[in-house]
Write an enzyme that holds these catalytic residues in place. Structure first.
Site, PDB file in Angstrom:
ATOM      1  N   HIS A 393     -67.940   5.441 -25.250  1.00 27.91           N
ATOM      2  CA  HIS A 393     -68.947   5.292 -26.310  1.00 27.91           C
ATOM      3  C   HIS A 393     -68.585   6.097 -27.563  1.00 27.91           C
ATOM      4  CE1 HIS A 393     -70.927   9.091 -24.781  1.00 27.91           C
ATOM      5  NE2 HIS A 393     -71.222   9.217 -26.065  1.00 27.91           N
ATOM      6  N   ASP A 441     -67.850   4.761 -18.636  1.00 25.22           N
ATOM      7  CA  ASP A 441     -67.806   5.348 -19.981  1.00 25.22           C
ATOM      8  C   ASP A 441     -66.547   6.215 -20.114  1.00 25.22           C
ATOM      9  OD1 ASP A 441     -68.499   6.085 -22.512  1.00 25.22           O
ATOM     10  OD2 ASP A 441     -70.126   7.445 -21.906  1.00 25.22           O
ATOM     11  N   SER A 537     -70.224  14.698 -26.441  1.00 21.76           N
ATOM     12  CA  SER A 537     -69.744  13.481 -25.792  1.00 21.76           C
ATOM     13  C   SER A 537     -68.232  13.380 -25.812  1.00 21.76           C
ATOM     14  CB  SER A 537     -70.315  12.258 -26.491  1.00 21.76           C
ATOM     15  OG  SER A 537     -71.627  12.040 -26.061  1.00 21.76           O
TER      16      SER A 537
END
Ligand SMILES: *[C@@H]1O[C@H](CO)[C@@H](O)[C@H](O)[C@H]1NC(C)=O
Ligand SMILES: *[C@@H]1O[C@H](CO)[C@@H](O)[C@H](O)[C@H]1NC(C)=O
Ligand SMILES: *[C@@H]1O[C@H](CO)[C@@H](O)[C@H](O)[C@H]1NC(C)=O
Ligand SMILES: *[C@@H]1O[C@H](CO)[C@@H](O)[C@H](O)[C@H]1NC(C)=O
Ligand SMILES: *[C@@H]1O[C@H](CO)[C@@H](O)[C@H](O)[C@H]1NC(C)=O
Ligand SMILES: *[C@@H]1O[C@H](CO)[C@@H](O)[C@H](O)[C@H]1NC(C)=O
Length: 595
Positions: A393, A441, A537
Site C-alpha cells: 500500500h 500487503d 507503514s
C-alpha cells in the site's frame, strides 16, 4: 560357545500390560500441537528442520541437490553400485536422486566386500536378532543391545527394504536353536536416524556384553497392526504408540512424531520451534533447532562444548567404520554462508528501552525511508543486494519515477551526513494484494545501481535476514518496530523512532474476520503505549534470535487508530512470503540455510 534358550517373548507392542515406565503422567494431548500436525511435517519440511547438506530447500521441502552443487572438499566414498564418488555429499545426492545405490564405505571401491544386514531367529522375515557383516570383514556379527534403539532399528529395517522402518526394538525371540556367538563379541552401532543404510552408521567393537544382550528388531509391515486408541499416525502411514511422540526419538522414521510438540518427555530437549530433539544434541556443537536454542548457554550449563559426536566411545571400544556423521557435519561447514542481521555494534551504547526512543544509525542499518515528492511517506527494509521490502500500500508502479530511497537517514528535517539517496529501478507488488482487506500487503523495490558499481550494496546498510520458517518466533516474543510515523496525537515526527512490542498470537479476537492468521501478525504492548502509526507503514518489525541475529518478521501494514491496546498493530507476516521474495530476488540472496 553358549547355549541360549530365550523363552521370553514379550513383544511389548501396544498392549496395555506394557506401560512405558518412564513416561510421566502428563496426558499426551498436552504435548502434541494438533493444529501443527495438520501440516504433516516430516524430516523434509524446511519449516521445521534443517535440510541435509546434500539437499536444498525448494517450496518448503528438502529436495535433492545435484551432485555438482555439493562442496568439493571431502574424500572418496564407495557406493553399493560399485562406483566411487569424490565426496560423501556427492554420493548422497546421487542416492537422493536414484535411491538404489546406497553408501557402502569410506574410501574407493574394492573388488570384494559387501555390507549386509540380516535378521536371525525370527518367526518371519521381518523380525529377528540383528546381524551385520562389515565390508572389510568376512563373518557376520551380532549387534549389542545396550546402544540399540528405535533410531538404529529404523535404519536397519529401511536397509532391509521395510520403507516404514521398525515397529519395535523389544522382542526376544523364542528359539530352540543355539546362538553360536562368542559372548565377548558384538558390535555397538550409532546412527543419527536419517541414514538409509546401517553402513552409514558408526560401528564400534564391544567386548563386555553377554550373549543375552543382543539387539533385535521387528520391522513394520502393512499388516503389523490396525489403528486403535492411543496410537499416533506418522506422516509415512506408520502407527506408533502416542506415548512415544515428543520424546526426542524419531520413532516414525520420518521424524513426524517429533515436529509438532508443545513439550517433550524423557531424555529430550524442546526447541522453541516446537521440535523435540535428543538430549545429547543439546550443546553438541551442531545447531539442531532452527531457532538455535540447543546451542545456547552451553558454557554456563557446564556442558562440554566439544566437536565430539553425540556418542562417546567408551573404553575398550574400537571404532571399526568411518564416522560419516562427523563427515556430514564437516560438509555443512563448507556450505555458503549468508551475512545478514548482524549489526556492527562496536560503538553503539544501547539506552534502556522504554519505547518511542530516538535511534542511532548503527542500530537500524536495514531501515530505509521512501520519499514521495517532498514527504517521507513510508519506511522500508533492506534485505540485501539492491532489494528493499516494503508494504504494497506504500507504492504504486505508476509513480516509480517520483520515489526516492533515502538510505542511512535518521532525521529528515536535519539530514545527517551519512544520508544517501538512490532512485528506483523496479517495483514488484504482490499480485494478490488487496487494497480493501490489506491481504498480501507486501512489495519489493529494486533500487538503481549507482554508476561504477559492480554489485549492488546500499551504503551504511546491513540487510535484515528474511525469515524462512513461521516457527522462528512465537507469540510473546519481544520485537522492535521502527519508523518516522506520527505520534498518537498525530504530531509529526522527524527523527527515526523505535519501540519494543510483543508478538500477539491470534488477533481475531481484536479484529474478527479482518485478520488473516497466515498472512498477518499482530504485535503491541499491554497498554498500547508503543505502536506503529501513520507514516511507519512499510517499515520493519524486527525480531532477534538467541544469537542476536535480526530478522524482518513483519512489515507495518495497518491497525485501528494508533496506540490503543484493544487495537494492536497489524503487520504483514514476512515468513509466509519467503518463497515469493526468493523467487523475485534470487534464492542465494536471502537463504541462510538449506542452499
Ligand atoms: C577446500 O578445498 C580447497 C582446495 O582443495 C582448499 O583450498 C580449501 O582450503 C578447503 N576448504 C576448507 C574449509 O578446508
Ligand atoms: C572368542 O573371542 C576370543 C577373544 O577375542 C577368541 O580368542 C576366540 O577365538 C573366540 N571364539 C570364537 C568361537 O569365535
Ligand atoms: C575416509 O578415509 C580417508 C582416507 O582414506 C580419511 O582421510 C577420512 O578421514 C575418512 N573419513 C571419515 C569420515 O572417517
Ligand atoms: C494469488 O492467488 C491465486 C488464486 O488464489 C493463486 O493461485 C496464486 O498462487 C496466488 N499468487 C501468489 C503469488 O501467492
Ligand atoms: C483465532 O480465534 C478465532 C476467534 O477467537 C477462532 O475462531 C480461530 O479458530 C482462532 N484461530 C486459531 C488459529 O487459533
Ligand atoms: C546478545 O546481545 C545481548 C545484549 O546486547 C548480550 O547480552 C548477549 O550476550 C548476546 N548474545 C549472544 C549469543 O551473543
Amino acid at each position: 560357545m553358549k547355549l541360549v534358550h530365550v523363552i521370553l517373548l514379550l513383544l511389548c507392542f501396544y498392549s496395555s500390560v506394557c506401560k512405558f515406565t518412564s513416561t510421566s503422567d502428563t496426558p499426551q494431548e498436552d504435548l502434541l500441537d494438533r493444529k501443527c500436525l495438520t501440516e504433516k511435517y516430516t524430516h523434509l519440511s524446511c519449516n521445521k528442520v534443517f535440510c541435509q547438506p546434500w539437499q536444498k530447500c525448494v517450496d518448503r521441502t528438502c529436495t535433492c541437490k545435484l551432485p555438482y552443487q555439493c562442496p568439493k572438499n571431502g574424500t572418496t566414498v564407495c557406493s553399493t553400485n560399485g562406483k566411487s564418488y569424490p565426496t560423501y555429499c556427492q554420493q548422497k545426492s546421487f542416492e537422493c536422486l536414484r535411491p538404489q545405490a546406497k553408501f557402502l564405505n569410506n574410501g574407493t571401491c574394492t573388488a570384494e566386500g559387501q555390507f549386509s544386514v540380516s535378521l536371525k531367529y525370527g518367526k518371519t522375515d521381518s523380525e529377528g536378532i540383528v546381524e551385520v557383516k562389515l565390508v572389510d570383514q568376512d563373518k557376520k556379527v551380532f549387534i549389542c543391545k545396550n546402544t540399540w534403539s528405535m533410531t538404529q532399528a529404523n535404519v536397519a529395517c529401511l536397509d532391509l527394504g521395510f520403507q516404514q522402518g521398525a515397529l519395535d526394538t523389544e522382542g526376544s525371540f523364542l528359539t530352540s536353536e543355539d546362538i553360536t556367538t562368542n559372548d565377548t563379541e558384538c558390535l555397538n552401532v550409532h546412527c543419527r536416524g536419517l541414514e538409509t543404510s546401517l553402513a552409514e552408521c558408526t560401528f564400534t567393537k564391544a567386548m563386555t556384553n553377554g550373549y543375552q544382550e543382543l539387539a533385535s528388531v521387528v520391522c513394520y509391515t502393512q499388516n503389523a497392526d490396525s489403528p486403535t486408541n492411543g496410537l499416533f499416525q506418522c506422516v509415512n502411514g506408520k502407527y506408533i504408540p502416542e506415548k512415544r511422540a515428543c520424546n526426542g526419538i524419531n520413532d516414525c522414521g520420518d521424524q513426524s512424531d517429533e515436529l509438532c510438540c508443545k513439550g517433550c518427555q524423557g531424555e529430550s530437549f524442546l526447541c522453541k520451534s516446537g521440535v523435540c530433539i535428543p538430549q545429547q544434541y543439546k550443546c553438541n556443537g551442531e545447531v539442531d533447532c532452527i531457532t538455535k536454542d540447543d546451542e545456547i548457554g552451553c558454557e554456563a550449563a557446564g556442558h562440554l562444548r566439544t566437536q565430539a559426536i553425540a556418542f562417546v566411545p567408551q573404553e575398550k571400544m574400537e571404532i571399526l567404520t568411518a564416522d560419516m556423521d562427523a563427515e556430514r557435519k564437516r560438509i555443512k561447514s563448507f556450505l555458503p554462508k549468508l551475512s545478514c542481521g548482524v549489526k556492527d555494534n562496536t560503538h553503539v551504547r544501547r539506552k534502556r528501552v522504554v519505547g518511542g526512543k530516538s535511534a542511532h544509525l548503527k542500530e537500524f542499518p536495514w531501515q530505509i525511508a521512501i520519499k514521495d515528492d517532498d514527504k517521507i511517506t513510508c519506511g522500508g527494509i533492506y534485505i540485501g543486494g539492491c532489494w528493499i521490502l516494503t508494504a504494497a500500500h506504500c507504492v504504486r508502479v505508476s509513480k516509480i519515477h517520483r520515489y526516492q530511497i533515502w538510505i542511512a537517514l535518521l532525521n529528515w528535517f536535519k539530514p545527517n551526513s551519512e544520508l544517501k539517496i538512490q532512485s528506483v529501478n523496479r517495483i514488484i507488488i504482490h499480485e494478490n494484494y488487496s487494497g480493501t482487506t490489506y491481504q498480501n500487503d507486501i512489495a519489493l523495490i529494486e533500487v538503481k545501481k549507482r554508476p561504477n558499481q559492480r554489485e549492488c550494496v546500499l551504503p551504511h546498510s546491513i540487510p535484515a535476514c528474511v525469515p524462512w520458517s513461521p516457527y522462528l518466533f512465537q507469540p510473546g516474543d519481544t520485537c522492535i518496530v521502527s519508523g518516522w510515523g506520527r505520534e498518537k496525537d498525530n504530531e509529526k515526527v522527524y527523527s527515526l523512532k523505535w519501540g519494543e512490542v510483543k508478538l500477539i498470537g491470534n488477533c481475531s479476537k481484536f479484529y474478527g474476520k479482518r485478520y488473516y492468521e497466515k498472512e498477518m501478525q499482530c504485535a503491541g504492548t499491554k497498554d498500547g503505549s508503543i505502536d506503529a502509526c501513520k507514516g511507519d507503514s512499510g517499515g520493519p518489525l524486527v525480531c532477534t534470535d538467541v544469537n542476536n541475529v535480526t530478522y524482518v518478521w513483519g512489515i507495518v501494514s495497518w491497525g485501528e487508530n494508533c496506540g490503543k491496546p484493544e487495537f494492536p498493530g497489524v503487520y504483514t507476516r514476512v515468513a509466509t512470503y519467503f518463497d515469493w521474495i526468493s523467487n523475485h530476488v534470487g534464492r542465494s540472496l536471502i537463504s541462510q540455510y538449506n542452499v
